[in-house]
Design a protein around this motif. Structure first.
Motif, PDB file in Angstrom:
ATOM      1  N   ASP A 131       4.628 112.669 -79.320  1.00 55.91           N
ATOM      2  CA  ASP A 131       3.466 113.120 -79.440  1.00 55.91           C
ATOM      3  C   ASP A 131       2.912 113.839 -78.263  1.00 55.91           C
ATOM      4  O   ASP A 131       2.957 113.369 -77.406  1.00 55.91           O
ATOM      5  N   THR A 132       2.604 115.168 -78.491  1.00 55.47           N
ATOM      6  CA  THR A 132       2.356 116.251 -77.257  1.00 55.47           C
ATOM      7  C   THR A 132       0.952 115.868 -76.857  1.00 55.47           C
ATOM      8  O   THR A 132       0.530 116.265 -75.829  1.00 55.47           O
ATOM      9  N   THR A 133       0.163 115.190 -77.750  1.00 61.02           N
ATOM     10  CA  THR A 133      -1.312 115.001 -77.279  1.00 61.02           C
ATOM     11  C   THR A 133      -1.372 113.671 -76.152  1.00 61.02           C
ATOM     12  O   THR A 133      -2.329 113.344 -75.502  1.00 61.02           O
ATOM     13  N   GLU A 134      -0.196 112.998 -76.182  1.00 65.15           N
ATOM     14  CA  GLU A 134      -0.131 112.091 -75.144  1.00 65.15           C
ATOM     15  C   GLU A 134       0.898 112.065 -73.873  1.00 65.15           C
ATOM     16  O   GLU A 134       1.324 111.391 -73.377  1.00 65.15           O
ATOM     17  N   GLU A 135       1.279 113.528 -73.911  1.00 67.03           N
ATOM     18  CA  GLU A 135       1.922 113.839 -72.789  1.00 67.03           C
ATOM     19  C   GLU A 135       1.629 113.468 -71.595  1.00 67.03           C
ATOM     20  O   GLU A 135       0.491 113.540 -70.990  1.00 67.03           O
ATOM     21  N   GLY A 136       2.686 112.912 -70.655  1.00 63.52           N
ATOM     22  CA  GLY A 136       2.388 112.374 -69.250  1.00 63.52           C
ATOM     23  C   GLY A 136       1.955 110.893 -69.348  1.00 63.52           C
ATOM     24  O   GLY A 136       1.957 110.124 -68.314  1.00 63.52           O
ATOM     25  N   ARG A 137       1.860 110.195 -70.641  1.00 69.50           N
ATOM     26  CA  ARG A 137       1.325 108.700 -70.669  1.00 69.50           C
ATOM     27  C   ARG A 137       2.434 107.796 -70.484  1.00 69.50           C
ATOM     28  O   ARG A 137       3.550 108.568 -71.119  1.00 69.50           O
ATOM     29  N   ASP A 138       2.616 106.796 -69.898  1.00 70.04           N
ATOM     30  CA  ASP A 138       3.436 105.715 -69.963  1.00 70.04           C
ATOM     31  C   ASP A 138       3.698 105.398 -71.371  1.00 70.04           C
ATOM     32  O   ASP A 138       4.786 105.105 -71.556  1.00 70.04           O
ATOM     33  N   ASP A 139       2.793 105.453 -72.167  1.00 70.96           N
ATOM     34  CA  ASP A 139       2.863 104.635 -73.581  1.00 70.96           C
ATOM     35  C   ASP A 139       3.041 105.866 -74.506  1.00 70.96           C
ATOM     36  O   ASP A 139       2.479 106.012 -75.797  1.00 70.96           O
ATOM     37  N   GLN A 140       3.587 107.201 -74.155  1.00 68.17           N
ATOM     38  CA  GLN A 140       3.513 108.235 -75.176  1.00 68.17           C
ATOM     39  C   GLN A 140       4.573 108.026 -76.234  1.00 68.17           C
ATOM     40  O   GLN A 140       5.407 107.118 -76.211  1.00 68.17           O
ATOM     41  N   THR A 141       4.033 108.455 -77.654  1.00 72.60           N
ATOM     42  CA  THR A 141       4.825 107.907 -78.778  1.00 72.60           C
ATOM     43  C   THR A 141       6.074 108.883 -78.659  1.00 72.60           C
ATOM     44  O   THR A 141       5.710 110.004 -78.776  1.00 72.60           O
ATOM     45  N   VAL A 142       7.113 108.063 -78.730  1.00 67.22           N
ATOM     46  CA  VAL A 142       8.298 108.816 -78.927  1.00 67.22           C
ATOM     47  C   VAL A 142       9.267 108.165 -80.144  1.00 67.22           C
ATOM     48  O   VAL A 142       9.212 107.003 -80.205  1.00 67.22           O
ATOM     49  N   VAL A 143       9.702 109.093 -81.060  1.00 66.10           N
ATOM     50  CA  VAL A 143      10.263 108.298 -82.178  1.00 66.10           C
ATOM     51  C   VAL A 143      11.496 109.118 -82.320  1.00 66.10           C
ATOM     52  O   VAL A 143      11.426 110.356 -82.351  1.00 66.10           O
ATOM     53  N   THR A 144      12.784 108.316 -82.534  1.00 69.12           N
ATOM     54  CA  THR A 144      13.891 108.932 -82.993  1.00 69.12           C
ATOM     55  C   THR A 144      14.289 108.974 -84.425  1.00 69.12           C
ATOM     56  O   THR A 144      13.811 108.074 -85.077  1.00 69.12           O
ATOM     57  N   GLU A 145      14.839 110.034 -84.941  1.00 69.88           N
ATOM     58  CA  GLU A 145      15.465 109.890 -86.338  1.00 69.88           C
ATOM     59  C   GLU A 145      16.785 110.024 -86.165  1.00 69.88           C
ATOM     60  O   GLU A 145      17.370 110.947 -85.645  1.00 69.88           O
ATOM     61  N   ILE A 146      17.239 109.475 -87.303  1.00 69.26           N
ATOM     62  CA  ILE A 146      18.718 109.475 -87.584  1.00 69.26           C
ATOM     63  C   ILE A 146      19.079 110.008 -89.072  1.00 69.26           C
ATOM     64  O   ILE A 146      18.517 109.134 -89.967  1.00 69.26           O
ATOM     65  N   LEU A 147      19.183 111.188 -89.301  1.00 71.43           N
ATOM     66  CA  LEU A 147      19.427 111.659 -90.839  1.00 71.43           C
ATOM     67  C   LEU A 147      21.107 111.302 -90.936  1.00 71.43           C
ATOM     68  O   LEU A 147      21.938 111.904 -90.193  1.00 71.43           O
ATOM     69  N   THR A 148      21.307 110.661 -92.040  1.00 71.21           N
ATOM     70  CA  THR A 148      22.599 110.262 -92.515  1.00 71.21           C
ATOM     71  C   THR A 148      23.034 110.794 -93.928  1.00 71.21           C
ATOM     72  O   THR A 148      22.132 110.622 -94.876  1.00 71.21           O
ATOM     73  N   SER A 149      23.980 111.317 -94.325  1.00 65.91           N
ATOM     74  CA  SER A 149      24.365 111.664 -95.632  1.00 65.91           C
ATOM     75  C   SER A 149      25.525 110.677 -96.106  1.00 65.91           C
ATOM     76  O   SER A 149      26.290 110.290 -95.068  1.00 65.91           O
ATOM     77  N   HIS A 150      25.598 110.212 -97.254  1.00 63.73           N
ATOM     78  CA  HIS A 150      26.650 109.302 -97.584  1.00 63.73           C
ATOM     79  C   HIS A 150      27.342 109.830 -98.947  1.00 63.73           C
ATOM     80  O   HIS A 150      26.737 110.235 -99.665  1.00 63.73           O
ATOM     81  N   PRO A 151      28.671 109.388 -99.153  1.00 62.97           N
ATOM     82  CA  PRO A 151      29.378 109.379-100.461  1.00 62.97           C
ATOM     83  C   PRO A 151      28.635 108.735-101.327  1.00 62.97           C
ATOM     84  O   PRO A 151      27.719 107.861-101.147  1.00 62.97           O
TER      85      PRO A 151
END
Length: 255
Positions: A131-151
């Motif tokens: 979240d760029t609106t929270e840049e520099g904050r200790d509690d900046q929102t950071v989310v990881t995405e894992i995209l997986t494709s499956h048989p």
């Protein structure tokens, strides 16, 4: 809670999912800090299994094809597609976690903590959204995405096994890894953002140096593709939220 110092952790600031060994330590669920690494956009909907967004006429359709890594990269979110979020590939993902659940029923949860959802995908792509609106904050929102494709059938099995594990492991579970033992003290379902053909959200709780650490996961499936969103609050206190805007925007790009 053990967090390795790797490129993954450094680049994402508070992330340890794909960095290995990010489980809570044996100290259990301690601490009552109130500052949270939380999104300002609450998740919508409730319950574990999602149907289409309110107002839609039918469940989204999919050709069910198993995507290649290059195809996953093309459908992954990019900067500019969700207002206020910078999205980039997550560095250092060749090193995955080594958590082994002490109870077989909890194995699917440990697998996702490791950054390696099961059953094993045909292809995987990692992204991180900040979240760029929270840049520099200790509690900046950071989310990881894992995209997986499956048989065929693998994506459905992933969601099915995680749901079962969350129900079976609500009282917590232990793991072992090359970094030593860890203990997770609570597992519970969360309200879910309705997206894709299936959606499921849950929280795993532990501690870091005596501070309560909630880890939040939101899984979305369309066809043979699953996106796992992950957010954590290492500052103690409230659970973070995976922003609904990210979930719905990413789900809309899945073929």
């Amino acid at each position: 809670m053990k967090v390795r110092t790797t490129v993954v952790v450094a680049s994402a600031l508070v992330l340890c999912l794909a960095a290995a060994g990010c489980g809570p330590d044996d100290g259990g669920d301690k601490g009552t800090g109130e500052k949270a690494t939380a999104s300002r956009t609450p998740a919508s909907g409730s319950g574990a299994t999602a149907t289409p967004e309110a107002g839609s006429a039918a469940t989204p359709t999919s050709n069910g094809r198993t995507l290649t890594e290059a195809e996953l990269a093309k459908v992954a979110l990019t900067t500019g597609e969700v207002e206020g979020y910078e999205i980039a590939p997550l560095e250092g993902t060749d090193e995955r976690g080594t958590e082994e659940a002490g109870t077989e029923a909890c194995r699917p949860i440990a697998a996702i903590i490791n950054g390696s959802p099961e059953p094993a995908p045909a292809a995987t792509v990692f992204r991180t959204a900040m979240d760029t609106t929270e840049e520099g904050r200790d509690d900046q929102t950071v989310v990881t995405e894992i995209l997986t494709s499956h048989p065929e059938g693998g994506a459905q099995e992933l969601l099915r096994s995680v749901r079962a594990a969350v129900g079976a492991c609500s009282g917590g579970f232990g793991t072992t890894s090359e970094d030593g033992p860890s203990t997770y003290t609570e597992v519970r379902t969360l309200p879910v953002t309705k997206a894709g053909q299936e959606s499921f959200a849950y929280q795993v709780t532990g501690s870091l140096e005596g501070v309560r650490v909630p880890l939040v996961f939101h899984l979305v499936r369309t066809g043979s593709t699953v996106v796992t969103f992950y957010a954590a609050n290492f500052l103690g206190g409230n659970a973070p939220e995976v922003p609904a805007a990210l979930v719905t925007a990413q789900a809309a790009k899945l073929p």
